[in-house]
Design an enzyme around this catalytic site. Sequence first.
Site: not given
Length: 394
Positions: A138-140, A245
């Site tokens: 999700v982040e990177s 998220y």
Amino acid sequence: MPALLLAACQLPVKPVATQDDASPPAAVAPAAEAGPAEPTPRADAVARGAPPALAAPEPPPPPDPIDTGAELFDHLAENFQSPVCIKGEANRAWRKRYAGHPASFARHLEEVLPLMAYVATEVDRRGLPAEFALIPIVESWYRPAAIGPGGPAGMWQMIASTARNHGIRIQSGYDGRLSPVASTDAALDYLVDLSARFDGDWRATAMAYNAGEYRILRAFRSNGHRNASGERRLPQGLSRITYDYVAKLRALACLIAKPERHDLELPRDARFVPLARLPLPPGTSSLDQAALKLLVDARELRRLNPAYRGGRLPAGAPREVLVPANPAMLLAARDLPAAPPAGDAPARSHRVRSGDTLSGIARKYGVGLRQLYRLNDMDARSVLQVGQEVQVDP
């Protein structure tokens, strides 16, 4: 030979349920009561020739590391929280978004299998839900060198202040947020603390990781309950980013656990070299020198460890890296001389003054919050008292 932290045990597959996001967590079965203790052999029985008690069995060997896509995906599916696939518009939209181009999604997963297996092992070692191994997607998308808008960095996308508060070192020539070892330790230790604060609810824990724990606690107080759901947007008053998220993590978990529902073919047949965390060889001043001593590809070592700017090892920077654990590297690491002892410096402690916080103490001494919790029998709810002595070093 330096200790290598590799893969976790495989567990039996749990059924995947389908329902909404509001179901309570599954109850934990009570541990079986211990039976009566075995009697100790009497001395006169031994004298009569009774056989001596058998020695305790040797501990089982460590499990084989995860080194195929099938092992990794099965391990994750076995450890996702039930229900994995839920109903709801947000979850359905994010599943469609990620799996909209099935071949591209599978290719991206195959590219990050080694890092994902490393993080999944660390997640399992801490007893956290397997969904947290999906946070770097999700982040990177598991890019160690990722730099986000506004300053977050690394595959966990930490801002500098949060990173320093959790013991990550940032200095000239070194940014620990870009170290998969340092950033994963800090992120998972933080998630352990958040999980304790939010009573093990992984959804509230994920929201707190994204938005900050105090924002979630204020929302709970304002709503008069502690229900967390990305699908139903609970607690009310948070940003759409925070609800999404959780929805993203649930969508990814469903795609991995039930790919056939979405016409996905995961790279189950892909094989890869597991990653090991390893102290850098003594006497090296660059990653290229370390690669020569460890018999690994220098470009791969730099790609996995971008925290060291230009591949150079500045004074004072941590010297632990991720390395492909191929047979040649393992033999080379075994034959390297041990690092010189750190010396007999006395353990540090800190006397609490007005205004001190545990995160501030951790930042002052360059240690992780988790270390302070462990050494002082504290957790995220602990309150400091003026004059209290806080142990900093083991």
